[in-house]
Design an enzyme around this catalytic site. Sequence first.
Site, PDB file in Angstrom:
ATOM      1  N   LYS A  11      93.731  -0.235 -16.667  1.00  0.00           N
ATOM      2  CA  LYS A  11      93.829   1.004 -16.547  1.00  0.00           C
ATOM      3  C   LYS A  11      92.261   1.586 -16.544  1.00  0.00           C
ATOM      4  CE  LYS A  11      95.416   5.134 -19.396  1.00  0.00           C
ATOM      5  NZ  LYS A  11      96.162   5.302 -20.791  1.00  0.00           N
ATOM      6  N   SER A  58     100.137   8.272 -20.541  1.00  0.00           N
ATOM      7  CA  SER A  58      99.344   8.154 -19.475  1.00  0.00           C
ATOM      8  C   SER A  58      98.864   6.982 -18.340  1.00  0.00           C
ATOM      9  CB  SER A  58      97.595   8.647 -20.150  1.00  0.00           C
ATOM     10  OG  SER A  58      97.135   7.716 -20.961  1.00  0.00           O
ATOM     11  N   SER A  71     101.117   6.334 -24.724  1.00  0.00           N
ATOM     12  CA  SER A  71     100.690   6.254 -23.386  1.00  0.00           C
ATOM     13  C   SER A  71     100.915   4.876 -22.609  1.00  0.00           C
ATOM     14  CB  SER A  71      99.206   6.523 -23.061  1.00  0.00           C
ATOM     15  OG  SER A  71      99.132   7.857 -23.398  1.00  0.00           O
TER      16      SER A  71
END
Length: 479
Positions: free
Chosen positions: A68, A143, A167
Amino acid sequence: MELYELTALELAQKLHSGEVTQQEAVEAARARIDAAQRSNNAFLTLTDPAPAADLSASPLAGVPMAYKDNICTRGVATTCASKILEGFVPCYDATVVERLTAAGAVSMGKLNMDEFAMGSTSETSHYGPVKNPWDLTRAAGGSSGGAAAAVAAGEVWYAIGSDTGGSIRQPAAYCGVTGMKPTYGTVSRYGLIAYASSLDQMGPIAKSAADCAAVLDVIQGRDPRDGTSLDAPAGGLLSSLTGDLRGKKIGLPADCFGQGLDSEVRSAVLAAAEVLKARGAQVEEFALPVMEYVVPTYYIIACAEASSNLSRFDGVKYGWRAEDYGDLTDLYCKTRTQGFGAEVKRRILLGTFVLSSGYYDAYYKKALQVKALIKKAFDEAFTKYDLLLTPVAPTTAPKLGESLTDPLKMYLSDIYTVSVNLAGLPALSMPCGFDSKGMPIGAQLIGPALGDGGVLNAAHAFQLDTDWHKKSPKGGDAQ
């Protein structure tokens, strides 16, 4: 069977036996990325991966993966999907990157996300939304949407995301893959660009619980560079997966199965409970009324910490800087006004408000008190139950654009996940079915603090008897 259809551990076995070379694995990943990137926008940065020097370094050595884009990677851009960090290239690796590199990880690059991890759909990214590989008109979740979409589409075999209020777990549920948020403090946060420091935790997204266990065996463990890092036993998670649930008690919080939950999601999660019962677990319903308070408590605390953590992004030290400013104050104002997106500004404003004089006691202090009550309620539940089973989200993946028009609705989509972060517990999202539109449904397993092994074993038991985690969107291709 194509390589992208294998789990990470299955691919690793072929690499270690010599049936597949590292170059072939990387080329397979690159081909999938080339095919899917134009459709799902999962990657922000692609890298030329260095092969693993030692395939015996870990069970996953040589397997292509990705990070990420809020996890610092030396020499590779790390933007948090925000304009304000355009061009920022860290001079160091996060601890998880160091540990995975030493274990033979082969990184394909950095993954798209909600800006500064603030969002539930990965639509707040400055670089465009991530689209769900199962239906490109729907959100991938957030996210860590890029991580979940990349694994679902077969672009990488696992990814490292971050989880502040769901997330990892929520996008994993939306995209039909498995995601694990470990116990707070068991994975070092050194090198993770902070959203809410008391809630953030990194963890894996992969195709199976066994893959997640193998990743956690590498990344968990004490780190002196992280003051919240626990000096707790680490490793041995993969080898402890037996699938035996005899004698285990699993609680179903009735407050997570009531009003607001889609009927198809409810049915799928309750069907998962029956599979766990068939594996030897005892399952019973109980009351957890504290769930009523988790969303407001979470957003007050998370936004307050975000307001503090994001104060460092001012156009002076690193990242993007506004042009045509007058004095230093004007530089700060224009850089932050132009550099942050709408959702990040909204959370900074809310956080600044609850921390301000006259409101601190009424909001932030009270939220911390309720957080302690939430943790106490979960601790009491775990005196009766070994695990809890809940939905991951009230519905399956929403249409793109729906959540951005109604931020409150987006916040409420986190109702079943944020309590885990407030209490510092381990939790896992696993695929457990599909709705009538063909979109994946996720079930959440929650364990007591440091009960990561029990969570993973229960998910592994479920996946031994089901094949939801083996399904791919149209053979893995983005539509």
